[in-house]
Motif scaffolding. Sequence first.
Motif, short mmCIF file in Angstrom:
data_model
loop_
_atom_site.label_atom_id
_atom_site.label_comp_id
_atom_site.label_asym_id
_atom_site.label_seq_id
_atom_site.Cartn_x
_atom_site.Cartn_y
_atom_site.Cartn_z
N SER A 11 0.81 -1.24 0.13
CA SER A 11 0.14 0.26 -0.11
C SER A 11 0.45 1.92 -0.11
O SER A 11 0.42 2.05 -0.34
CB SER A 11 -0.83 -0.14 1.23
N ASN A 12 2.07 1.28 0.17
CA ASN A 12 2.60 2.43 0.37
C ASN A 12 3.79 2.16 -0.25
O ASN A 12 5.11 3.00 -0.28
CB ASN A 12 3.79 2.48 1.62
N GLN A 13 3.81 1.38 -1.11
CA GLN A 13 5.06 0.86 -2.15
C GLN A 13 4.94 2.35 -3.85
O GLN A 13 3.34 1.93 -3.68
CB GLN A 13 4.98 -0.29 -2.60
N SER A 14 5.69 2.41 -4.18
CA SER A 14 5.26 3.15 -5.21
C SER A 14 5.35 2.13 -6.57
O SER A 14 5.84 1.38 -7.08
CB SER A 14 6.43 4.55 -6.14
N LEU A 15 4.12 1.93 -7.32
CA LEU A 15 3.53 0.97 -8.08
C LEU A 15 3.99 2.42 -10.41
O LEU A 15 3.41 3.32 -9.85
CB LEU A 15 2.46 0.53 -7.95
N ILE A 16 4.58 1.36 -11.13
CA ILE A 16 3.89 0.94 -11.85
C ILE A 16 2.62 0.51 -12.36
O ILE A 16 2.63 -1.08 -12.17
CB ILE A 16 5.32 0.88 -13.41
N LEU A 17 1.61 0.93 -13.49
CA LEU A 17 0.18 0.50 -13.75
C LEU A 17 0.06 0.23 -15.04
O LEU A 17 0.80 1.52 -16.32
CB LEU A 17 -0.62 0.22 -13.68
N PRO A 18 -0.16 -0.74 -16.13
CA PRO A 18 -0.45 -0.14 -17.30
C PRO A 18 -1.36 0.55 -16.73
O PRO A 18 -2.42 1.07 -16.36
CB PRO A 18 -1.09 -1.39 -17.45
N GLN A 19 -2.56 0.98 -18.00
CA GLN A 19 -4.01 1.89 -18.18
C GLN A 19 -4.98 1.31 -17.23
O GLN A 19 -4.72 0.19 -17.52
CB GLN A 19 -3.50 2.22 -19.90
N ASP A 20 -5.80 2.52 -17.45
CA ASP A 20 -6.78 2.19 -16.00
C ASP A 20 -7.58 0.84 -17.16
O ASP A 20 -8.28 0.20 -16.48
CB ASP A 20 -8.02 3.36 -16.48
N LEU A 57 3.64 5.43 -9.59
CA LEU A 57 3.46 6.84 -10.27
C LEU A 57 3.62 6.84 -10.97
O LEU A 57 3.51 8.15 -11.99
CB LEU A 57 5.29 5.81 -9.83
N LEU A 58 3.11 5.96 -12.48
CA LEU A 58 3.28 5.73 -13.73
C LEU A 58 2.39 4.81 -14.22
O LEU A 58 2.46 3.90 -13.69
CB LEU A 58 4.56 5.98 -14.41
N GLN A 59 1.36 5.38 -15.08
CA GLN A 59 0.65 4.01 -16.07
C GLN A 59 1.01 3.66 -17.36
O GLN A 59 1.13 5.06 -17.52
CB GLN A 59 -0.52 4.85 -16.78
N THR A 60 1.65 3.46 -17.96
CA THR A 60 2.25 2.51 -19.07
C THR A 60 2.21 1.41 -19.47
O THR A 60 2.60 0.39 -18.45
CB THR A 60 4.02 3.07 -19.21
N MET A 61 2.34 0.93 -20.68
CA MET A 61 2.38 0.21 -21.55
C MET A 61 4.09 0.56 -22.10
O MET A 61 4.19 -0.99 -22.72
CB MET A 61 1.65 -0.74 -21.84
N ASN A 62 4.88 1.22 -22.25
CA ASN A 62 5.82 0.79 -22.30
C ASN A 62 7.12 -0.07 -21.47
O ASN A 62 7.33 0.97 -20.70
CB ASN A 62 6.37 2.49 -23.13
#
Length: 295
Positions: free
Chosen positions: A187-196, A218-223
Amino acid sequence: MTLLQLRYFQSVCQYNSISKAAEAMHISQPAISIAVKELEEEFGVSLFTRDKKRLILTNEGSFFLERVSEILPQIDALSKLMSDLGRKQHTLNISLIPMGGSNLLLDSLHQFRSSYPDIQISITECSTSKGVENVLNGTCHTAFIIADRKKYDAVDGLILLRTQYVFCVSKSHPLAGLSECNLRELSNQSLILPQDETYLTRELKKRFYELGVTPKVLLQTMNFSLIRKIISAGKEGIFLTKESASLLPDTVQIPMTQPLSISYALVWKKKHTANQDLETLITLIRESFPDAEPY
């Protein structure tokens, strides 16, 4: 009713303006106005109501737009197919879900292109629902999709892989020593997720919210190249399938205590017109995934 009239009508709907549609299609405004008027006169309905400078679709116009949006891609696909046949060219159009699709099928597609250099492959990245739509309307011959969400009865296919997501971090990440993890710990970790719109992000956010937790994204990307660079910095983590995570060097895969599973499938239209190129690709895919199951 002509194809040109349908394209003019669709463009007007896209831009909500005859002048903008004319500019986009590089024709005069009167040509588009006449085309729309001729359609209305032919059908005996009003397709638009006109409010000052705005065009608003009527109920009949909305219905017509839905049908036109279904028909035109099929006509374009047929036109391309016939043109390819006339030039003796072969093209397979494939829809892939971003990141997971390209990573899992990359070796098979490379092998196919090496074995059959005369068959051109055209790839479109899109969501599962859009990929199935592309198959059904003839825009694509086959689609690589996520098979967990629902069963699409209008397609046949193969479930190529059943796998699970892992939490992937660099070796210098504070959680790198964990043998397993749960969402509350993250819950307190910075995450990268794909788009919604992706299956993974929707499912993860649902699970986080059920715990009363708002994930720190932090960021939502699939790159994948960008993901690789950010993860290597050591502060962020990302959920990837075990197969995709193995492509990231110097990282640690942490299993989830409550597993998040996923299945990937290759699908094509039921009773599709005989296409030897597609059959050849399916045969090669079967060889590359010997444990594949019927979809």
